[in-house]
Write a protein that holds these residues in place. Structure first.
Motif, mmCIF file in Angstrom:
data_model
loop_
_atom_site.group_PDB
_atom_site.id
_atom_site.type_symbol
_atom_site.label_atom_id
_atom_site.label_comp_id
_atom_site.label_asym_id
_atom_site.label_seq_id
_atom_site.Cartn_x
_atom_site.Cartn_y
_atom_site.Cartn_z
ATOM 1 N N LYS A 1 10.288 3.156 2.376
ATOM 2 C CA LYS A 1 11.227 3.906 1.542
ATOM 3 C C LYS A 1 11.468 5.324 2.066
ATOM 4 C CE LYS A 1 12.892 2.291 -1.306
ATOM 5 N NZ LYS A 1 14.098 1.416 -1.230
ATOM 6 N N ASN A 2 10.903 5.631 3.244
ATOM 7 C CA ASN A 2 11.117 6.944 3.868
ATOM 8 C C ASN A 2 10.802 8.086 2.891
ATOM 9 O OD1 ASN A 2 11.807 8.747 5.920
ATOM 10 N ND2 ASN A 2 13.966 8.822 5.283
ATOM 11 N N ILE A 3 9.589 8.027 2.347
ATOM 12 C CA ILE A 3 9.137 9.042 1.407
ATOM 13 C C ILE A 3 7.687 9.373 1.744
ATOM 14 C CG2 ILE A 3 8.395 7.335 -0.314
ATOM 15 C CD1 ILE A 3 9.379 9.294 -2.471
ATOM 16 N N THR A 4 7.295 10.603 1.626
ATOM 17 C CA THR A 4 5.962 11.006 2.056
ATOM 18 C C THR A 4 4.889 10.482 1.097
ATOM 19 O OG1 THR A 4 5.961 13.098 0.830
ATOM 20 C CG2 THR A 4 6.910 13.106 3.049
ATOM 21 N N ILE A 5 3.716 10.282 1.651
ATOM 22 C CA ILE A 5 2.571 9.872 0.843
ATOM 23 C C ILE A 5 2.243 10.968 -0.165
ATOM 24 C CG2 ILE A 5 0.080 9.412 0.923
ATOM 25 C CD1 ILE A 5 0.530 7.988 3.583
ATOM 26 N N LYS A 6 2.403 12.211 0.269
ATOM 27 C CA LYS A 6 2.140 13.340 -0.626
ATOM 28 C C LYS A 6 3.034 13.284 -1.860
ATOM 29 C CE LYS A 6 2.026 18.402 -0.703
ATOM 30 N NZ LYS A 6 2.242 19.645 0.088
ATOM 31 N N ALA A 7 4.312 12.943 -1.651
ATOM 32 C CA ALA A 7 5.253 12.856 -2.776
ATOM 33 C C ALA A 7 4.874 11.719 -3.709
ATOM 34 C CB ALA A 7 6.677 12.667 -2.254
ATOM 35 N N LEU A 8 4.474 10.569 -3.131
ATOM 36 C CA LEU A 8 4.083 9.426 -3.962
ATOM 37 C C LEU A 8 2.854 9.763 -4.817
ATOM 38 C CD1 LEU A 8 4.620 6.570 -1.352
ATOM 39 C CD2 LEU A 8 5.900 6.883 -3.483
ATOM 40 N N ARG A 9 1.905 10.467 -4.216
ATOM 41 C CA ARG A 9 0.719 10.881 -4.979
ATOM 42 C C ARG A 9 1.110 11.854 -6.091
ATOM 43 N NH1 ARG A 9 -3.020 11.839 0.382
ATOM 44 N NH2 ARG A 9 -3.795 9.680 0.626
ATOM 45 N N TYR A 10 2.024 12.739 -5.785
ATOM 46 C CA TYR A 10 2.487 13.717 -6.777
ATOM 47 C C TYR A 10 3.170 13.017 -7.943
ATOM 48 C CZ TYR A 10 5.352 17.410 -8.872
ATOM 49 O OH TYR A 10 5.944 18.261 -9.762
ATOM 50 N N PHE B 1 10.493 -0.348 -6.259
ATOM 51 C CA PHE B 1 11.286 0.320 -5.225
ATOM 52 C C PHE B 1 12.575 0.915 -5.810
ATOM 53 C CE2 PHE B 1 9.542 -2.062 -1.251
ATOM 54 C CZ PHE B 1 8.287 -1.559 -1.538
ATOM 55 N N ILE B 2 13.138 0.223 -6.809
ATOM 56 C CA ILE B 2 14.373 0.717 -7.419
ATOM 57 C C ILE B 2 14.143 2.076 -8.073
ATOM 58 C CG2 ILE B 2 13.948 -0.517 -9.584
ATOM 59 C CD1 ILE B 2 17.382 0.277 -8.004
ATOM 60 N N TYR B 3 12.928 2.270 -8.632
ATOM 61 C CA TYR B 3 12.613 3.560 -9.246
ATOM 62 C C TYR B 3 12.564 4.664 -8.189
ATOM 63 C CZ TYR B 3 11.203 0.561 -13.131
ATOM 64 O OH TYR B 3 11.189 -0.383 -14.138
ATOM 65 N N LEU B 4 12.006 4.311 -7.041
ATOM 66 C CA LEU B 4 11.963 5.286 -5.948
ATOM 67 C C LEU B 4 13.373 5.635 -5.482
ATOM 68 C CD1 LEU B 4 8.944 4.027 -3.809
ATOM 69 C CD2 LEU B 4 9.121 6.197 -5.037
ATOM 70 N N ASP B 5 14.245 4.629 -5.446
ATOM 71 C CA ASP B 5 15.636 4.894 -5.046
ATOM 72 C C ASP B 5 16.303 5.856 -6.036
ATOM 73 O OD1 ASP B 5 15.471 3.237 -2.840
ATOM 74 O OD2 ASP B 5 16.164 1.475 -3.934
ATOM 75 N N ILE B 6 16.070 5.625 -7.326
ATOM 76 C CA ILE B 6 16.657 6.493 -8.349
ATOM 77 C C ILE B 6 16.102 7.913 -8.225
ATOM 78 C CG2 ILE B 6 16.844 6.929 -10.824
ATOM 79 C CD1 ILE B 6 16.804 3.880 -11.230
ATOM 80 N N ILE B 7 14.780 8.001 -8.005
ATOM 81 C CA ILE B 7 14.154 9.318 -7.854
ATOM 82 C C ILE B 7 14.748 10.065 -6.666
ATOM 83 C CG2 ILE B 7 12.000 10.500 -7.250
ATOM 84 C CD1 ILE B 7 10.518 8.298 -8.848
ATOM 85 N N LYS B 8 14.911 9.375 -5.548
ATOM 86 C CA LYS B 8 15.448 10.025 -4.340
ATOM 87 C C LYS B 8 16.883 10.487 -4.557
ATOM 88 C CE LYS B 8 14.599 8.076 -0.351
ATOM 89 N NZ LYS B 8 14.449 7.017 0.675
ATOM 90 N N SER C 1 0.839 -1.199 0.000
ATOM 91 C CA SER C 1 0.000 0.000 0.000
ATOM 92 C C SER C 1 0.874 1.248 0.000
ATOM 93 C CB SER C 1 -0.913 0.010 1.225
ATOM 94 O OG SER C 1 -0.146 0.238 2.405
ATOM 95 N N ILE C 2 0.275 2.377 -0.334
ATOM 96 C CA ILE C 2 1.028 3.632 -0.384
ATOM 97 C C ILE C 2 1.599 3.991 0.996
ATOM 98 C CG2 ILE C 2 -0.970 5.138 0.036
ATOM 99 C CD1 ILE C 2 0.233 7.053 -2.065
ATOM 100 N N GLY C 3 0.845 3.610 2.047
ATOM 101 C CA GLY C 3 1.335 3.860 3.403
ATOM 102 C C GLY C 3 2.542 3.009 3.730
ATOM 103 N N GLU C 4 2.506 1.767 3.319
ATOM 104 C CA GLU C 4 3.633 0.858 3.571
ATOM 105 C C GLU C 4 4.871 1.315 2.801
ATOM 106 O OE1 GLU C 4 1.622 -3.484 4.374
ATOM 107 O OE2 GLU C 4 1.574 -2.709 2.332
ATOM 108 N N VAL C 5 4.679 1.717 1.550
ATOM 109 C CA VAL C 5 5.802 2.197 0.749
ATOM 110 C C VAL C 5 6.403 3.449 1.379
ATOM 111 C CG1 VAL C 5 6.491 3.138 -1.492
ATOM 112 C CG2 VAL C 5 4.926 1.203 -1.374
ATOM 113 N N SER C 6 5.524 4.308 1.879
ATOM 114 C CA SER C 6 5.982 5.543 2.514
ATOM 115 C C SER C 6 6.917 5.239 3.686
ATOM 116 C CB SER C 6 4.777 6.351 2.996
ATOM 117 O OG SER C 6 5.199 7.479 3.742
ATOM 118 N N LYS C 7 6.556 4.255 4.505
ATOM 119 C CA LYS C 7 7.377 3.900 5.669
ATOM 120 C C LYS C 7 8.641 3.151 5.252
ATOM 121 C CE LYS C 7 3.525 3.660 8.946
ATOM 122 N NZ LYS C 7 2.710 2.797 9.850
#
Length: 269
Positions: free
Chosen positions: A16-25, A51-58, A8-14
């Motif tokens: 990957k240490n990224i805000t839900i707002k950022a994921l929605r954006y 998750f690898i995409y999130l790592d690259i984005i961060k 879920s978006i909440g689980e990913v947020s925790k």
């Protein structure tokens, strides 16, 4: 939907240490679209492969890479291009680290110069001090504050950006047939810069040894210089150059700065 195949978006947020707002954006702009969206409630779900995409984005966002640039990177979907891109960013990071290290070194040098200048002001009257060898680049000048400023500008052009600012500079008084006058401006340079510039004209060395020193203010500069010359004559000391260092103390009060005259007495072996 099989449980735990998706997060879920909440689980990913925790995780990957990224805000839900950022994921929605990221979803809304098409940068990272969830692998599954529940049609009944609109909840977003992601797979572990994303998750690898999130790592690259961060990583990219920490390097101030624009969203559009990241989107273009993902649109290529080319791992070889990604490797080249990351190598380029890695080189940029190393170059920035070098610049930051240089900047940090300059800060430490300035702090040390201010502290040592303040310590020098504690010395009253004439003193004999021992200095290690020092190196400087000089440029001819004529008397007068405006001429000295122009000469310092020319000197700084010679030094260029590659040299480390030691924040130690001043004037050279030279004697010609018993007539003393300001002949040069100078800036101290590091030993590393001296090795690089030693074949350049106007690069010189102040030898290790004992120096006669005395402090003064801008208002007492002429008077103190005359006292230096009288001291040399009285003690039968021979020299043809007197160095006046500007002391870096009250940086924001240039109207009555402090200076120190230095005269080389005898070099030590």
């Amino acid at each position: 939907m099989v449980n735990k195949k998706y997060f879920s978006i909440g689980e990913v947020s925790k995780l990957k240490n990224i805000t839900i707002k950022a994921l929605r954006y990221y979803h809304n702009i098409g940068l990272l679209i969830p692998a599954y969206i529940n049609p009944d409630n609109g909840y977003r779900y992601y797979t572990i492969n994303q998750f690898i995409y999130l790592d690259i984005i961060k990583i990219c966002r920490h390097r101030n890479v624009s969203i559009n640039e990241i989107k273009a990177l993902f649109a290529k979907a080319d791992t070889n291009y990604l490797k080249l891109y990351l190598e380029q960013k890695n080189e940029e990071i190393h170059n920035e680290i070098k610049k930051l290290e240089q900047f940090n070194k300059q800060i430490e040098i300035l702090k040390t110069t201010i502290h040592s200048s303040e310590d020098e002001l504690m010395n009253k009257g004439f003193n004999i001090q021992t200095f290690e060898e020092r190196y400087f680049l000089s440029s001819p000048t004529q008397g007068g504050e405006l001429n000295e400023i122009k000469s310092f500008d020319k000197l700084d052009e010679k030094l260029g950006e590659f040299t480390i600012n030691t924040f130690q500079y001043g004037l050279i008084y030279s004697c010609h047939y018993d007539n003393w006058e300001i002949s040069d401006v100078f800036r101290l340079i590091t030993s590393d810069d001296y090795k690089f510039l030693k074949d350049t004209s106007n690069v010189s060395e102040l030898p290790k040894g004992e120096y006669l020193t005395v402090n003064c203010t801008k208002d007492t500069e002429v008077e103190t210089f005359q006292l230096v010359i009288e001291y040399l004559k009285k003690n039968s000391l021979m020299c043809n150059k007197v160095y006046m260092f500007y002391l870096v103390t009250d940086v924001f009060n240039q109207y009555n700065h402090f200076s120190q005259f230095q005269v080389s007495l005898k070099s030590t072996p």
